[in-house]
Design an enzyme around this catalytic site. Structure first.
Site, PDB file in Angstrom:
ATOM      1  N   TYR A   1       7.221 -14.217 -12.970  1.00 21.27           N
ATOM      2  CA  TYR A   1       6.511 -13.574 -12.411  1.00 21.27           C
ATOM      3  C   TYR A   1       5.244 -14.319 -12.776  1.00 21.27           C
ATOM      4  CZ  TYR A   1       4.270  -9.045 -12.716  1.00 21.27           C
ATOM      5  OH  TYR A   1       3.517  -7.805 -12.526  1.00 21.27           O
TER       6      TYR A   1
ATOM      7  N   ALA B   1       4.173 -16.772 -10.486  1.00 22.35           N
ATOM      8  CA  ALA B   1       3.380 -16.269  -9.064  1.00 22.35           C
ATOM      9  C   ALA B   1       1.974 -15.967  -9.563  1.00 22.35           C
ATOM     10  CB  ALA B   1       4.187 -15.631  -8.456  1.00 22.35           C
ATOM     11  N   LYS B   2       1.776 -14.952 -10.483  1.00 25.52           N
ATOM     12  CA  LYS B   2       0.213 -14.941 -11.235  1.00 25.52           C
ATOM     13  C   LYS B   2      -0.959 -15.459 -11.350  1.00 25.52           C
ATOM     14  CE  LYS B   2       1.525 -10.475 -10.482  1.00 25.52           C
ATOM     15  NZ  LYS B   2       0.801  -9.351  -8.641  1.00 25.52           N
TER      16      LYS B   2
ATOM     17  N   SER C   1       3.355  -2.136   4.075  1.00 29.25           N
ATOM     18  CA  SER C   1       5.000  -2.277   3.040  1.00 29.25           C
ATOM     19  C   SER C   1       5.723  -2.242   3.347  1.00 29.25           C
ATOM     20  CB  SER C   1       4.306  -0.250   1.906  1.00 29.25           C
ATOM     21  OG  SER C   1       4.825   0.010   2.943  1.00 29.25           O
TER      22      SER C   1
ATOM     23  N   ALA D   1       1.220  -1.445  -0.005  1.00 30.34           N
ATOM     24  CA  ALA D   1       0.123  -0.167  -0.473  1.00 30.34           C
ATOM     25  C   ALA D   1       0.980   1.212   0.014  1.00 30.34           C
ATOM     26  CB  ALA D   1      -1.215   0.589   1.262  1.00 30.34           C
TER      27      ALA D   1
ATOM     28  N   VAL E   1       6.531  -9.180   3.284  1.00 29.92           N
ATOM     29  CA  VAL E   1       6.089  -9.890   2.902  1.00 29.92           C
ATOM     30  C   VAL E   1       6.344 -11.478   2.304  1.00 29.92           C
ATOM     31  CG1 VAL E   1       3.745  -8.630   2.467  1.00 29.92           C
ATOM     32  CG2 VAL E   1       4.977  -9.359   0.491  1.00 29.92           C
TER      33      VAL E   1
ATOM     34  N   ASN F   1      -1.583  -7.231  -2.677  1.00 28.41           N
ATOM     35  CA  ASN F   1      -1.111  -6.561  -3.635  1.00 28.41           C
ATOM     36  C   ASN F   1      -0.241  -6.432  -4.153  1.00 28.41           C
ATOM     37  OD1 ASN F   1      -1.848  -3.897  -5.823  1.00 28.41           O
ATOM     38  ND2 ASN F   1      -0.793  -3.786  -3.920  1.00 28.41           N
TER      39      ASN F   1
HETATM   40  P1  NAP Z   1       5.340  -0.697  -7.068  1.00 27.00           P
HETATM   41  O1  NAP Z   1       4.313   0.371  -7.939  1.00 27.00           O
HETATM   42  O2  NAP Z   1       6.588  -1.266  -7.437  1.00 27.00           O
HETATM   43  O3  NAP Z   1       4.759  -0.678  -5.944  1.00 27.00           O
HETATM   44  C1  NAP Z   1       5.045  -2.413  -5.175  1.00 27.00           C
HETATM   45  C2  NAP Z   1       4.569  -2.524  -3.722  1.00 27.00           C
HETATM   46  O4  NAP Z   1       4.684  -3.791  -2.633  1.00 27.00           O
HETATM   47  C3  NAP Z   1       5.766  -1.354  -3.047  1.00 27.00           C
HETATM   48  O5  NAP Z   1       4.257  -0.109  -2.140  1.00 27.00           O
HETATM   49  C4  NAP Z   1       6.628  -1.821  -2.438  1.00 27.00           C
HETATM   50  O6  NAP Z   1       6.628  -1.392  -1.021  1.00 27.00           O
HETATM   51  C5  NAP Z   1       5.735  -3.335  -1.968  1.00 27.00           C
HETATM   52  N1  NAP Z   1       6.117  -4.662  -1.733  1.00 27.00           N
HETATM   53  C6  NAP Z   1       7.149  -5.337  -2.452  1.00 27.00           C
HETATM   54  N2  NAP Z   1       8.126  -6.075  -2.009  1.00 27.00           N
HETATM   55  C7  NAP Z   1       6.729  -6.379  -0.661  1.00 27.00           C
HETATM   56  C8  NAP Z   1       7.345  -6.765  -0.136  1.00 27.00           C
HETATM   57  N3  NAP Z   1       8.837  -8.426   0.357  1.00 27.00           N
HETATM   58  N4  NAP Z   1       6.756  -6.728   1.621  1.00 27.00           N
HETATM   59  C9  NAP Z   1       6.216  -5.800   1.673  1.00 27.00           C
HETATM   60  N5  NAP Z   1       5.980  -4.897   0.770  1.00 27.00           N
HETATM   61  C10 NAP Z   1       6.599  -5.382  -0.494  1.00 27.00           C
HETATM   62  O7  NAP Z   1       4.479  -1.400  -7.972  1.00 27.00           O
HETATM   63  P2  NAP Z   1       2.761  -1.107  -8.361  1.00 27.00           P
HETATM   64  O8  NAP Z   1       3.184  -1.684  -9.957  1.00 27.00           O
HETATM   65  O9  NAP Z   1       1.807  -0.935  -7.979  1.00 27.00           O
HETATM   66  O10 NAP Z   1       2.172  -2.876  -8.499  1.00 27.00           O
HETATM   67  C11 NAP Z   1       1.333  -3.689  -7.711  1.00 27.00           C
HETATM   68  C12 NAP Z   1       0.174  -5.055  -7.823  1.00 27.00           C
HETATM   69  O11 NAP Z   1      -0.221  -5.405  -9.600  1.00 27.00           O
HETATM   70  C13 NAP Z   1       1.808  -6.481  -8.229  1.00 27.00           C
HETATM   71  O12 NAP Z   1       1.859  -7.067  -7.436  1.00 27.00           O
HETATM   72  C14 NAP Z   1       1.853  -5.593  -9.395  1.00 27.00           C
HETATM   73  O13 NAP Z   1       2.453  -7.518  -9.824  1.00 27.00           O
HETATM   74  C15 NAP Z   1       1.340  -6.087  -9.665  1.00 27.00           C
HETATM   75  N6  NAP Z   1       0.387  -5.526 -11.002  1.00 27.00           N
HETATM   76  C16 NAP Z   1       1.511  -4.498 -11.587  1.00 27.00           C
HETATM   77  C17 NAP Z   1       1.095  -4.253 -12.921  1.00 27.00           C
HETATM   78  C18 NAP Z   1       1.730  -2.522 -13.515  1.00 27.00           C
HETATM   79  O14 NAP Z   1       1.103  -1.859 -15.075  1.00 27.00           O
HETATM   80  N7  NAP Z   1       2.241  -1.837 -12.394  1.00 27.00           N
HETATM   81  C19 NAP Z   1       0.110  -4.927 -14.098  1.00 27.00           C
HETATM   82  C20 NAP Z   1      -0.116  -5.975 -13.547  1.00 27.00           C
HETATM   83  C21 NAP Z   1      -0.167  -6.368 -12.355  1.00 27.00           C
HETATM   84  P3  NAP Z   1       7.330  -0.225  -0.842  1.00 27.00           P
HETATM   85  O15 NAP Z   1       6.724   0.824  -0.632  1.00 27.00           O
HETATM   86  O16 NAP Z   1       8.280  -0.568   0.823  1.00 27.00           O
HETATM   87  O17 NAP Z   1       9.464  -1.023  -1.164  1.00 27.00           O
END
Ligand code: NAP
Length: 249
Positions: A157, A160-161, A39, A16, A66, A92
């Site tokens: 990836y 996992a998804k 997070s 988040a 996580v 998420n």
């Molecule tokens: P992002 O901007 O990279 O943000 C990721 C978030 O996950 C951050 O808040 C991060 O924490 C947290 N996180 C990562 N590793 C963690 C861990 N080990 N423990 C706790 N928190 C962790 O990602 P996003 O683009 O918003 O993506 C969110 C979700 O949507 C993901 O699952 C991603 O695979 C999925 N998704 C994204 C897209 C896309 O195009 N962006 C497309 C398909 C699916 P910190 O802030 O503390 O670093």
């Protein structure tokens, strides 16, 4: 209205701190829920919770890595001591460690599986029982279109998804009798830190596969999450909703 309906619900959103998760957390808080923002870094979830509270809504921050089952178990214990039940769980948090399979290190495989998939197992085990006992709950797993289609360079990836999709459908069947719904959202390309690091040529190719001819906004995913977390979605379970500008039809 019954007391149950007027009492504010508790939601937990992983990842988040930034991007999609931060937008989901804000939406659910605006929907009247108390949101636990999880997070990896304290400053990231702390900033998100602070921002939500400044807007006049309810939130708290919780730093949890996580990728660690032990950290999630400890967090669940702490949360349930304080809140008794988490009504809405949004899995998420996610990372990418892209490479072609022959160049992929085992650590790149394991860290993506642990963070993106195993975390869902641990959170649902940790928080699911009070939800099923209450006979109301929403579990929403943020998967990806590549979990449905596969993608060269993203075997870890995508696996996992895709695993999140199987988990969603199985648990939808297990929890249905308790009125706990389990659904997944499969975003396409959404403008966040995760996609901003892609090189321009890859972005251009990606955009050419999107019929709506734009990357998605974090709100596009947050709005679908709000719907799935609401009373309005009570007859929907075990589904995967692609929110991708028409990429996968
Ligand atoms: P992002 O901007 O990279 O943000 C990721 C978030 O996950 C951050 O808040 C991060 O924490 C947290 N996180 C990562 N590793 C963690 C861990 N080990 N423990 C706790 N928190 C962790 O990602 P996003 O683009 O918003 O993506 C969110 C979700 O949507 C993901 O699952 C991603 O695979 C999925 N998704 C994204 C897209 C896309 O195009 N962006 C497309 C398909 C699916 P910190 O802030 O503390 O670093």
């Amino acid at each position: 209205m019954s007391e149950e309906n007027t009492k504010s619900k508790v939601a937990l959103v992983t990842g988040a701190g930034r991007g999609i998760g931060r937008s989901i957390a804000l939406n659910l808080a605006q929907d009247g829920m108390h949101v636990i923002c999880v997070s990896k870094s304290a400053s990231s979830c702390g900033g998100a919770a602070e921002f939500i509270k400044q807007q006049g809504y309810q939130a708290e921050a919780l730093q949890v890595d996580v990728s660690s089952g032990d950290e999630i178990r400890n967090a669940c214990q702490k949360i349930l001591d304080q809140h008794e039940v988490v009504d809405v769980l949004v899995n998420n948090a996610g990372i990418t460690r892209d490479n072609l399979l022959f160049r992929m290190e085992e650590d790149d495989w394991m860290s993506v599986i642990n963070t993106n998939l195993n975390s869902c197992f641990h959170w649902i085990k940790g928080l699911g029982r009070p939800m099923t006992r209450k006979r109301w709950g929403r579990i929403i797993n943020i998967s990806s279109v590549v979990g449905l289609t596969g993608n060269a360079g993203q075997a870890n990836y995508s696996a996992a998804k895709a695993g999140m999709v199987g988990l969603t459908k199985s648990l939808a069947r297990e929890f249905a009798a308790r009125s706990v719904t389990v659904n997944a959202i499969a975003p396409g390309f959404i403008d966040t830190d995760m996609t901003s690091s892609l090189d321009e040529r890859i972005k251009e190719v990606a955009l050419s596969t999107v019929p709506l001819k734009r990357f998605g906004k974090v709100e596009d995913i947050a709005d679908m999450t709000s719907f799935l977390a609401s009373e309005k979605s009570s007859y929907i379970t075990g589904q995967v909703f692609t929110v991708d500008g028409g990429m996968v039809m």
